[in-house]
Every structure is written in structure tokens, then in C-alpha cells.
Scaffold this active site. Sequence first.
Site, PDB file in Angstrom:
ATOM      1  N   LEU A  20      56.854  22.602  39.802  1.00 53.93           N
ATOM      2  CA  LEU A  20      56.386  23.904  40.275  1.00 53.93           C
ATOM      3  C   LEU A  20      55.095  23.791  41.075  1.00 53.93           C
ATOM      4  O   LEU A  20      54.206  23.014  40.720  1.00 53.93           O
ATOM      5  CB  LEU A  20      56.131  24.827  39.077  1.00 53.93           C
ATOM      6  CG  LEU A  20      57.342  25.269  38.252  1.00 53.93           C
ATOM      7  CD1 LEU A  20      56.858  25.911  36.956  1.00 53.93           C
ATOM      8  CD2 LEU A  20      58.201  26.236  39.036  1.00 53.93           C
ATOM      9  N   HIS A  21      54.973  24.563  42.151  1.00 53.79           N
ATOM     10  CA  HIS A  21      53.709  24.612  42.901  1.00 53.79           C
ATOM     11  C   HIS A  21      53.632  25.908  43.696  1.00 53.79           C
ATOM     12  O   HIS A  21      54.561  26.289  44.386  1.00 53.79           O
ATOM     13  CB  HIS A  21      53.558  23.398  43.833  1.00 53.79           C
ATOM     14  CG  HIS A  21      54.721  23.181  44.754  1.00 53.79           C
ATOM     15  ND1 HIS A  21      55.917  22.636  44.339  1.00 53.79           N
ATOM     16  CD2 HIS A  21      54.869  23.440  46.078  1.00 53.79           C
ATOM     17  CE1 HIS A  21      56.759  22.554  45.361  1.00 53.79           C
ATOM     18  NE2 HIS A  21      56.150  23.045  46.425  1.00 53.79           N
ATOM     19  N   TYR A  22      52.509  26.585  43.542  1.00 53.99           N
ATOM     20  CA  TYR A  22      52.232  27.811  44.284  1.00 53.99           C
ATOM     21  C   TYR A  22      51.516  27.468  45.588  1.00 53.99           C
ATOM     22  O   TYR A  22      50.569  26.685  45.583  1.00 53.99           O
ATOM     23  CB  TYR A  22      51.327  28.744  43.478  1.00 53.99           C
ATOM     24  CG  TYR A  22      51.973  29.405  42.287  1.00 53.99           C
ATOM     25  CD1 TYR A  22      52.453  30.713  42.361  1.00 53.99           C
ATOM     26  CD2 TYR A  22      52.076  28.729  41.064  1.00 53.99           C
ATOM     27  CE1 TYR A  22      53.022  31.334  41.247  1.00 53.99           C
ATOM     28  CE2 TYR A  22      52.649  29.340  39.959  1.00 53.99           C
ATOM     29  CZ  TYR A  22      53.126  30.633  40.056  1.00 53.99           C
ATOM     30  OH  TYR A  22      53.685  31.232  38.969  1.00 53.99           O
TER      31      TYR A  22
END
Length: 203
Positions: free
Chosen positions: A161-163
Amino acid sequence: MAKKKASKKTTVKKSAAKKSVKKSASAEKAVVCINQNVWPMERDVLFRPDRMKYVRKLIKPEGCVFCNAAKHDISFDTLCVYKSKHAMVVLNKFPYNSGHVLVLPIRHCGDLLKLSDAEFTDVQNTIRHTMAAINSIYEPGGINLGLNHGAVAGAGIPEHLHYHMIPRWAGDLNFFPLIAETKVLVESLEQTYEKFLEYFKKI
């Protein structure tokens, strides 16, 4: 006398017509010459072969790049500028705008629902700290904040996951990225890294 004048006028008209024909012929040649020289239209080119390799996925790093960054100390080599207990902030290697960063959990996880409450809370707090950092460093008109959850949703690394957090300014989307598929940035990654590093050292 009248006949002589008429013949003179006819001669003048003929010579003028010949001149106009010569001019139009030379003009036509000039147009043809210009078209030959200019078409196809010459353009200035910014060569970024490393970007093409990234886009076409010709370079496939071993393992997860985020996990590799998490294993090391904060440094420009990993582009990591901040770590908390469960979250980290990494510069985007191919930024859309200057100040484009990624906020992600340290643990390798591709499903938001599988984060623990502590991990989720830490990531969200880090997003808030990063937003404050962007506002302080760049004073943008706005910020794009987004998570592409899964490969189908557009995640480049769906397993972790990465924003994305991207500073935005009025007029920063111009014709250049559209017709040239190239984005012009006002600072280097090194400069961006130093700015964020200095900010996060204070918190």
C-alpha cells in the site's frame, strides 16, 4: 500617337504580368522550400531513457522497493525522508510535481483492511504530518491525496500500500505533458529530499 501609347501600355502590362508570374513562381518555390525544411515540425526534445524503462517495466528491481527502503536507514539512496513506528514517507522517483511523496505502512501489505488498528492510525497520522510538511515547504494551492488499491485500480506496486501526495498549483497542468508526455519540474530530487528531511527532523 494613340497607337504608340496603346502599344506601350500593352508592353507594360505584359512585362508586369511576366514579373507577377515570376514572383508567384518564386513564392511557390519558397513555400515548397519552407515545407521541405520545416515538415515534419522540429521540436526540442528532453531525453529521459530511464523514464521509458520505468514505464515499460524493463527494469524490474528484486523484491519490494518499499521493503528494501524500510530495511535501511533514512537516506537519499532509498529516497526515504521519514519513519515512524509503522509508517514511512518516501519521495516518488518519477514525480508528477515537485514535492510528490508517498506515505505507506512499513509492513509489506497490499490490503488496507489487513492493516492493524495501530498501523492504520500511524499511516493516517503520517499523512497529516506530510500534508503539513508540503504546505510549509511549498505553499501549494491544493494537494492531491490518493490511494490506488490493487493493480486494476492503477497501483504500480499493488503488493505494498502507498498513498500519493502531490502539491498542486493553479495552471500547473499545461499542454507540455499532453503533447510531449514530459513533465518539467522546477527542482531536482536532491533538493526535494533535503527540504523534506529538514522539515521532518523537527517533529
